[in-house]
Write an enzyme that holds these catalytic residues in place. Structure first.
Site, PDB file in Angstrom:
ATOM      1  N   HIS A   1      38.215  38.682  44.822  1.00 33.24           N
ATOM      2  CA  HIS A   1      39.609  38.228  44.741  1.00 33.24           C
ATOM      3  C   HIS A   1      40.336  38.798  45.950  1.00 33.24           C
ATOM      4  O   HIS A   1      40.512  40.013  46.051  1.00 33.24           O
ATOM      5  CB  HIS A   1      40.265  38.719  43.445  1.00 33.24           C
ATOM      6  CG  HIS A   1      39.599  38.163  42.221  1.00 33.24           C
ATOM      7  ND1 HIS A   1      39.961  36.958  41.668  1.00 33.24           N
ATOM      8  CD2 HIS A   1      38.568  38.616  41.484  1.00 33.24           C
ATOM      9  CE1 HIS A   1      39.184  36.703  40.625  1.00 33.24           C
ATOM     10  NE2 HIS A   1      38.327  37.687  40.500  1.00 33.24           N
TER      11      HIS A   1
ATOM     12  N   HIS B   1      30.067  37.894  36.557  1.00 35.06           N
ATOM     13  CA  HIS B   1      30.302  39.255  36.056  1.00 35.06           C
ATOM     14  C   HIS B   1      29.828  39.444  34.620  1.00 35.06           C
ATOM     15  O   HIS B   1      30.623  39.736  33.727  1.00 35.06           O
ATOM     16  CB  HIS B   1      31.767  39.674  36.203  1.00 35.06           C
ATOM     17  CG  HIS B   1      32.803  38.625  35.876  1.00 35.06           C
ATOM     18  ND1 HIS B   1      32.816  37.938  34.694  1.00 35.06           N
ATOM     19  CD2 HIS B   1      33.866  38.170  36.579  1.00 35.06           C
ATOM     20  CE1 HIS B   1      33.836  37.104  34.692  1.00 35.06           C
ATOM     21  NE2 HIS B   1      34.492  37.213  35.830  1.00 35.06           N
TER      22      HIS B   1
ATOM     23  N   ASP C   1      33.380  41.229  41.945  1.00 33.95           N
ATOM     24  CA  ASP C   1      34.624  40.946  41.213  1.00 33.95           C
ATOM     25  C   ASP C   1      35.710  41.937  41.613  1.00 33.95           C
ATOM     26  O   ASP C   1      36.538  42.326  40.782  1.00 33.95           O
ATOM     27  CB  ASP C   1      34.392  40.959  39.696  1.00 33.95           C
ATOM     28  CG  ASP C   1      35.588  40.386  38.929  1.00 33.95           C
ATOM     29  OD1 ASP C   1      36.375  39.633  39.525  1.00 33.95           O
ATOM     30  OD2 ASP C   1      35.719  40.708  37.736  1.00 33.95           O
TER      31      ASP C   1
ATOM     32  N   LYS D   1      35.416  26.965  39.824  1.00 32.16           N
ATOM     33  CA  LYS D   1      35.423  28.119  38.927  1.00 32.16           C
ATOM     34  C   LYS D   1      36.076  27.722  37.613  1.00 32.16           C
ATOM     35  O   LYS D   1      37.208  27.233  37.599  1.00 32.16           O
ATOM     36  CB  LYS D   1      36.208  29.265  39.573  1.00 32.16           C
ATOM     37  CG  LYS D   1      36.403  30.493  38.694  1.00 32.16           C
ATOM     38  CD  LYS D   1      35.135  31.333  38.579  1.00 32.16           C
ATOM     39  CE  LYS D   1      35.297  32.477  37.589  1.00 32.16           C
ATOM     40  NZ  LYS D   1      35.995  33.613  38.152  1.00 32.16           N
TER      41      LYS D   1
ATOM     42  N   HIS E   1      33.757  31.929  34.247  1.00 32.52           N
ATOM     43  CA  HIS E   1      34.277  33.123  33.584  1.00 32.52           C
ATOM     44  C   HIS E   1      33.875  32.937  32.128  1.00 32.52           C
ATOM     45  O   HIS E   1      34.500  32.173  31.398  1.00 32.52           O
ATOM     46  CB  HIS E   1      35.797  33.257  33.744  1.00 32.52           C
ATOM     47  CG  HIS E   1      36.302  34.521  33.117  1.00 32.52           C
ATOM     48  ND1 HIS E   1      36.760  35.581  33.847  1.00 32.52           N
ATOM     49  CD2 HIS E   1      36.340  34.911  31.820  1.00 32.52           C
ATOM     50  CE1 HIS E   1      37.079  36.579  33.019  1.00 32.52           C
ATOM     51  NE2 HIS E   1      36.841  36.186  31.787  1.00 32.52           N
TER      52      HIS E   1
HETATM   53  C1  NCD Z   1      40.400  39.328  37.920  1.00 30.40           C
HETATM   54  C2  NCD Z   1      41.716  39.284  38.714  1.00 30.40           C
HETATM   55  O1  NCD Z   1      42.487  40.248  38.642  1.00 30.40           O
HETATM   56  O2  NCD Z   1      41.941  38.297  39.410  1.00 30.40           O
HETATM   57  N1  NCD Z   1      40.453  40.429  36.987  1.00 30.40           N
HETATM   58  C3  NCD Z   1      39.400  41.063  36.424  1.00 30.40           C
HETATM   59  O3  NCD Z   1      39.631  41.924  35.561  1.00 30.40           O
HETATM   60  N2  NCD Z   1      38.163  40.788  36.752  1.00 30.40           N
HETATM   61  C4  NCD Z   1      40.153  38.025  37.261  1.00 30.40           C
HETATM   62  C5  NCD Z   1      38.764  37.870  36.702  1.00 30.40           C
HETATM   63  O4  NCD Z   1      37.778  37.734  37.434  1.00 30.40           O
HETATM   64  O5  NCD Z   1      38.618  37.874  35.460  1.00 30.40           O
HETATM   65 ZN    ZN Z   2      36.860  37.707  39.115  1.00 31.63          ZN
END
Ligand code: NCD
Ligand code: ZN
Length: 372
Positions: A37, A196, A269, A121, A158
């Protein structure tokens, strides 16, 4: 093949295939991160720099506000990412598009044609950060899914159900029976990445399934079980989604990651949020791992006696699945302790990295010149 060196200064023999036993360093084909991200705006450069220092390529998630839903938006976002990098950087961002109830077959064809989008996604609506525009029912996406299957475009999942009565620790396992199995029955050739993964159920499902399905595994799910979120008090920097699980799940993930199966590969992630939104009354989910991700994976593989399998997990399996060439450059990791900074710059704010202030066992020394 991973290679090791005893001493970087005098004996950086890249051709060596000495056993890893007492060696303190490891040379790998440059790894890729298949789940990041990067956010946007004034934090973008800070976040991208951290990932580009560690990885050659990354697959960039689309959960911006508003989400990245079209090929044009992805191209523009990619251009912003590239312009946040130094001009001599060779880092390659690859893009994902956010699947919504309104994604059409034409949008899938546009994505394929763009040359920069590797995947869509799926965020079930309400599952995680910025997922309000997520899919409410996969039946709304049938035309798009059929086109992805035809075009060989990957769908990243997800993998959690979101019902208000579904226990948060069961959401991933329930996703397999309620969503994933029906999806795979309807679209058996659809290329999938279960992102993940956090449970024994997901690891064994992916390991045993027929057809094109892989999974990414994060450093935090390999290193910690759910106790870490409550150690001595509430620890918001260990809160991510899917949430950390019980120890037996962590052990199953370690087995999957270090076992050598091409179905499992690296995806951190890394999900930065400013400190004040993590240390808050209703804190955001996400761990910022980009700073030391490779070192954390190395620690896990080292503890398993599986350093010889790190390169395949970190540098080969993902590229092979996405149909991209393997890296031509290399990086050097050394078993030398380093202290993780307490905080990093995040635009005009700060972000707390995973394991802030703690000492970890490995250090990424940087790129290594290729031999040929
Ligand atoms: C991610 C985010 O903050 O964009 N957060 C997380 O806890 N992994 C979103 C996601 O991948 O679920
Ligand atoms: Zn993520």
């Amino acid at each position: 093949m991973a290679q090791t060196v005893d001493d970087l200064g005098s004996d950086c023999s890249l051709g060596s295939d000495r056993s890893l036993g007492s060696d303190r360093s490891l040379v790998l084909d440059r790894p890729d991160d298949w789940h990041v991200h990067f956010r946007d705006g004034d934090v973008l450069a800070d976040v991208v720099t951290a990932t580009a220092r560690q990885f050659g390529r990354a697959l960039v998630m689309p959960n911006l506000k508003p989400p990245v839903t079209s090929a044009d938006q992805a191209l523009a976002y990619r251009a912003r990412i590239l312009s946040s990098l130094p001009s001599d950087s060779t880092f390659e961002p690859w893009m994902t598009l956010y699947l919504t109830d309104r994604t059409s077959a034409e949008m899938v064809r546009d994505a394929k044609r763009s040359g920069c989008v590797l995947a869509f996604k799926l965020y079930p609506a309400g599952a995680t950060t910025n997922s309000d525009s997520g899919v409410t029912d996969l039946r709304n996406c049938r035309a798009a899914l059929a086109e992805m299957e035809r075009q060989g475009v990957v769908l990243c999942l997800h993998g959690e159900v979101t019902g208000p009565h579904d226990d948060i620790f069961d959401r991933e396992a329930l996703f397999i029976s309620r969503v994933l199995q029906p999806l795979r029955q309807d679209f058996p050739a659809l290329r999938l990445v279960f992102e993940h993964i956090t449970t024994e159920e997901a690891a064994s499902y992916v390991a045993q399934a027929d057809g094109p399905i892989c999974a990414t595994i994060t450093p935090q799910h390999l290193l910690f079980n759910r106790n870490r979120m409550f150690q001595g008090g509430l620890r918001p920097h260990f809160y991510c989604l899917p949430v950390l699980k019980r120890e037996h799940h962590r052990l199953a993930l370690i087995k999957a990651a270090t076992g050598g199966s091409p179905r499992f590969f690296l995806g951190t992630d890394t999900a930065p949020h400013p400190r004040h939104l993590k240390e808050a009354d209703c804190g955001c989910a996400g761990c910022f791992s980009a700073l030391t991700a490779l070192e954390l994976y190395a620690q896990v593989f080292d503890q398993q006696g599986a350093l010889h399998r790190l390169e395949a997990f970190a540098s080969h399996h993902g590229a092979d699945f996405y149909g991209l060439p393997r890296a031509r450059s290399k990086v050097l990791l050394r078993r030398r302790p380093q202290r993780v900074p307490q905080a990093c710059r995040f635009g005009s704010e700060e972000v707390v990295p995973l394991l802030a202030g703690e000492t970890i066992e490995w250090t990424l020394e940087g790129p290594v010149a290729a031999q040929d």
